[in-house]
Each structure stands twice: as structure tokens, then as C-alpha cells.
Design a protein around this motif. Structure first.
Motif, mmCIF file in Angstrom:
data_model
loop_
_atom_site.group_PDB
_atom_site.id
_atom_site.type_symbol
_atom_site.label_atom_id
_atom_site.label_comp_id
_atom_site.label_asym_id
_atom_site.label_seq_id
_atom_site.Cartn_x
_atom_site.Cartn_y
_atom_site.Cartn_z
ATOM 1 N N GLU A 134 0.838 -1.225 0.059
ATOM 2 C CA GLU A 134 -0.107 -0.169 -0.122
ATOM 3 C C GLU A 134 0.790 1.301 -0.061
ATOM 4 N N LEU A 135 2.107 1.077 0.289
ATOM 5 C CA LEU A 135 3.028 2.288 0.407
ATOM 6 C C LEU A 135 4.333 2.359 -0.396
ATOM 7 N N LEU A 136 4.818 3.453 -0.507
ATOM 8 C CA LEU A 136 6.000 3.734 -1.522
ATOM 9 C C LEU A 136 6.990 2.798 -1.108
ATOM 10 N N GLU A 137 7.220 2.148 0.152
ATOM 11 C CA GLU A 137 8.063 1.405 0.582
ATOM 12 C C GLU A 137 8.114 -0.006 -0.087
ATOM 13 N N VAL A 138 6.969 -0.279 -0.680
ATOM 14 C CA VAL A 138 7.054 -1.371 -1.581
ATOM 15 C C VAL A 138 8.313 -1.580 -2.573
ATOM 16 N N ASP A 139 8.637 -0.235 -3.133
ATOM 17 C CA ASP A 139 9.597 -0.349 -3.964
ATOM 18 C C ASP A 139 11.031 -0.552 -3.476
ATOM 19 N N VAL A 140 11.045 -0.243 -1.946
ATOM 20 C CA VAL A 140 12.407 -0.705 -1.350
ATOM 21 C C VAL A 140 12.385 -2.227 -1.110
ATOM 22 N N ILE A 179 15.245 4.689 -1.478
ATOM 23 C CA ILE A 179 14.265 5.541 -2.269
ATOM 24 C C ILE A 179 14.397 6.907 -1.465
ATOM 25 N N LEU A 180 14.297 7.917 -2.617
ATOM 26 C CA LEU A 180 14.311 9.220 -1.777
ATOM 27 C C LEU A 180 12.905 9.831 -2.100
ATOM 28 N N VAL A 181 12.263 10.229 -1.337
ATOM 29 C CA VAL A 181 11.026 10.736 -1.238
ATOM 30 C C VAL A 181 10.899 12.200 -0.842
ATOM 31 N N LEU A 182 10.464 12.963 -1.888
ATOM 32 C CA LEU A 182 10.549 14.666 -1.870
ATOM 33 C C LEU A 182 9.188 15.137 -1.612
ATOM 34 N N ALA A 218 14.366 6.181 2.536
ATOM 35 C CA ALA A 218 14.395 4.833 3.092
ATOM 36 C C ALA A 218 14.826 3.546 2.668
ATOM 37 N N ALA A 219 15.716 2.813 3.329
ATOM 38 C CA ALA A 219 16.665 1.687 2.779
ATOM 39 C C ALA A 219 16.255 0.507 3.127
ATOM 40 N N LEU A 266 13.560 -2.087 7.426
ATOM 41 C CA LEU A 266 13.572 -0.883 6.602
ATOM 42 C C LEU A 266 14.357 -0.035 7.649
ATOM 43 N N LEU A 267 15.129 0.992 7.062
ATOM 44 C CA LEU A 267 15.778 2.067 7.736
ATOM 45 C C LEU A 267 15.497 3.678 7.094
ATOM 46 N N HIS A 268 14.747 4.265 8.039
ATOM 47 C CA HIS A 268 14.231 5.641 7.363
ATOM 48 C C HIS A 268 15.206 6.716 8.208
ATOM 49 N N LEU A 269 15.557 7.638 7.232
ATOM 50 C CA LEU A 269 16.428 8.831 7.884
ATOM 51 C C LEU A 269 15.483 10.304 7.148
ATOM 52 N N ASP A 270 15.449 11.207 8.263
ATOM 53 C CA ASP A 270 14.632 12.391 7.819
ATOM 54 C C ASP A 270 15.327 13.536 8.465
ATOM 55 N N ARG A 271 15.521 14.479 7.367
ATOM 56 C CA ARG A 271 16.293 15.837 8.040
ATOM 57 C C ARG A 271 17.652 15.721 8.261
ATOM 58 N N ASN A 272 18.528 16.135 7.246
ATOM 59 C CA ASN A 272 19.933 16.285 7.327
ATOM 60 C C ASN A 272 19.971 17.459 8.299
#
Length: 340
Positions: free
Chosen positions: A165-171, A178-181, A204-205, A216-222
Motif C-alpha cells: 500500500e506504500l511507497l516502501e514497496v519499492d524498497v 528511495i528518496l521521497v521529496l 528509506a533503505a 527498513l531504515l528511514h532517515l529524515d532531515r539532514n
């Protein structure tokens, strides 16, 4: 090491150059300044201004020349800043990976992943498990404090979402970062999590262990730029690959003891089966049907049947029940199945 104090002068110089160029052109491009939020958007705006100046230089040769010089200087400052930032973050990567390799159990590693991810230079990091294709948040670390971290994990665990259901299916399907902008507007983001995080961008990696995407590993905000970009995506790819390698090592250490001698056929199912056939066998042993296996592995049902025929022939098994029994017999002696 680059810092926020390095970042602000470079951005200010870029904005001034854009303003001067827009003023020289007497055009609506002044709106471009409003879109400048980070070095990448500033560079894009500078490129746009430079293109417009080149097309209209005849109107005011001196003014255009001055604006071109300003744009060139601002671009140099921004590129120098980005290079310094990237070198510093690569140094953080080495330090974080050293700490991760010191973990001594899977549980310890899972808890430490978000902490060492933030040490790369980010404000927030979330580590999640993937179980039965569902995204289950495990631990989060954020510079905003533990209350935010608890709120995010709670929001994700109350009703685990299916990755389809989510963008993370591509991961999961593509095993790629993936980079989500457009996190604020994209309908395929995890809405329950986003209601808490209010992320504008994120990366998300996949965490791959035993040839499966297990997390899954998500990073947000450099922490420097306040956003995420292609460099952050590439950095997370390197980091997550190392996390997967460490997870594989810890799973090996925690597995059943050394192998014992067995017959020719099941000396090791990894010796006689391809990786995909081994995946199919593992799921057969769990009692899944061909249709369920196809959905789990993102392959067609006919492809699943083909893998099934081949692995039965290689194992010398009469049917799927016998193959499953062989798998469980070997798993009791050797390493567990190649997934969590």
C-alpha cells in the motif's frame, strides 16, 4: 567539518545573487527565492537565472555581466559547502559503522541502528522490521527527544501497514533506497506515521539479511540542510548494506551450533538449490500455497510452480510435504531458515 554556520553564508550569497539577477531582468523570477530552502534548490535557481541572463544579455550587458559574476561566486560557495559536508558525513559513516560492529546480539543491533544513524548527521532515524510483508516500527531515535520517538513507534505498531500500500514497496521489491521529496502530499506515505513526523522529505533503505529484506531504515532531515537529497540517499545505501552484513553475522552467531554430517542429498540445501529455490522451499516448509508464495516473493504463480518442480527434483523429494520435512530435519541440525 562543515557546520550550520558554513551553510548560512553560502545560502545567503546564493539568495543575494538570485535577487540581483531577477532585478536585472525585471522579471517574475524573484519568486525563485521563495523556493530556495537548501543548497540543491539554490543551485537549481542559480542555473535558471544564468539561463535567463544568457538569453537576455543584450538588454543590459554590464548588468548581466555583474549578475553572472555573482551567480558564479554563489555557485562556487555552495559547491564547496556541499563537498565539505559530504566529506564530513563520510567520516561519520566510518565511526557509526565501527560502533555497530561492536554489537553482540540481534536485539542490541536493532536498538542501536537508529542511534548510530542519527550520528551520521540527521535529526531522526527509524528502524523497522518487515514481517509477512508488513512494516512494523521497532525503534526510533530523534534529536527532538524520546516523546516524539515513542509517538512514532506507537503510531506504526498500532496497525502495521502492508508494504504493497506504500511507497516502501519499492524498497522491498526492488531492494533499493528511495528518496521521497513529496512526503507532505503523496497519498502512498504511511499516513499514521506522517501525522506524527510531518516529514517533508525522507530516505528509506532496505536491510537485507539472509537474502531477504527483513527491515527498513528511514532517515529524515539532514541536520545541516533540514532536508534530504541524493547524497543522503547514497549515504544511507552504504550504511544499510553494512547493517545487513552485521545482522547476517549476528544471526550466524545466534544460530544452532556447528553442522553435523548428513547424507548426500541434504548435506546443505544451499549447496543444491538456487537462492530463489531455497526461498520457495522455506515457505513451503511453513505451509504456504503456491499462490501465497508467489505473493510473498513478488513472482508469478507459474514461476513458483517451476521453482517447486526443480527443487523437488534436486532434493529427490516425491512431493512438497516430503520436501518440507527434509527442510525441517536439516534446519534442526544446521542453520535456521534464511530469514528472520
Amino acid at each position: 567539518m562543515s557546520t550550520a554556520s558554513d551553510y548560512e553564508p553560502a545560502m545567503q550569497a546564493a539568495v543575494r545573487a538570485i535577487l540581483r539577477a531577477a532585478q536585472n531582468l525585471d522579471a517574475a523570477e524573484k519568486d525563485a527565492v521563495r523556493r530556495v530552502t537548501d543548497p540543491n534548490s539554490a543551485l537549481e535557481a542559480l542555473d535558471a537565472m544564468e539561463a535567463h541572463l544568457g538569453a537576455t544579455a543584450a538588454r543590459d550587458a554590464n548588468g548581466s555581466r555583474r549578475a553572472m559574476i555573482d551567480i558564479g561566486a554563489a555557485r562556487s560557495d555552495l559547491l564547496a559547502y556541499q563537498l565539505a559536508r559530504q566529506r564530513a558525513m563520510l567520516g561519520h559513516l566510518t565511526e557509526s559503522l565501527t560502533r555497530l560492529r561492536a554489537t553482540t546480539s540481534v536485539a542490541d543491533l536493532a536498538d542501536c541502528i537508529p542511534i548510530h544513524s542519527v550520528e551520521l548527521g540527521y535529526e531522526r532515524a527509524l528502524f523497522s522490521w518487515i514481517r509477512d510483508e508488513r512494516w512494523i516500527p521497532h525503534a526510533m531515535h530523534t534529536l527532538n527527544g524520546p516523546s516524539e520517538a515513542h509517538a512514532v513507534v506507537d503510531a506504526g505498531t498500532r496497525a502495521p501497514r502492508h508494504t504493497r500500500e506504500l511507497l516502501e514497496v519499492d524498497v522491498v521489491r526492488g531492494r533499493r533506497t528511495i528518496l521521497v521529496l513529496d512526503a507532505m502530499t503523496n497519498p502512498r506515505v504511511h499516513r499514521e506515521l506522517h501525522d506524527v513526523t510531518q516529514s517533508q522529505t525522507y530516505v528509506a533503505a532496505p536491510i537485507i539479511a539472509r537474502n531477504h529484506v527483513v527491515g527498513l531504515l528511514h532517515l529524515d532531515r539532514n541536520a545541516d540542510t533540514g532536508t534530504t537529497d541524493e547524497f543522503d540517499r547514497d549515504l544511507l545505501t552504504l550504511f544499510s548494506q553494512s547493517v545487513g552484513a552485521q545482522l547476517d553475522q549476528l544471526l550466524l552467531q545466534e544460530s544452532v551450533g556447528p553442522a553435523t554430517a548428513v547424507g548426500t542429498v541434504d548435506s546443505s540445501w544451499t549447496d543444491v538449490l538456487t537462492e530463489r529455490e531455497a526461498e520457495v522451499l522455506q515457505l513451503v516448509a511453513r505451509g504456504l500455497t503456491n499462490a501465497q508464495i508467489a505473493e510473498r516473493l513478488f513472482i508469478g504463480e507459474e514461476t513458483t510452480k517451476t521453482h517447486m518442480r526443480k527443487l523437488l527434483r534436486k532434493l529427490g523429494a516425491a512431493n512438497r510435504s516430503e520436501a518440507g520435512a527434509m527442510y525441517h530435519r536439516l534446519a534442526a541440525r544446521r542453520l535456521p531458515a534464511p530469514s528472520l
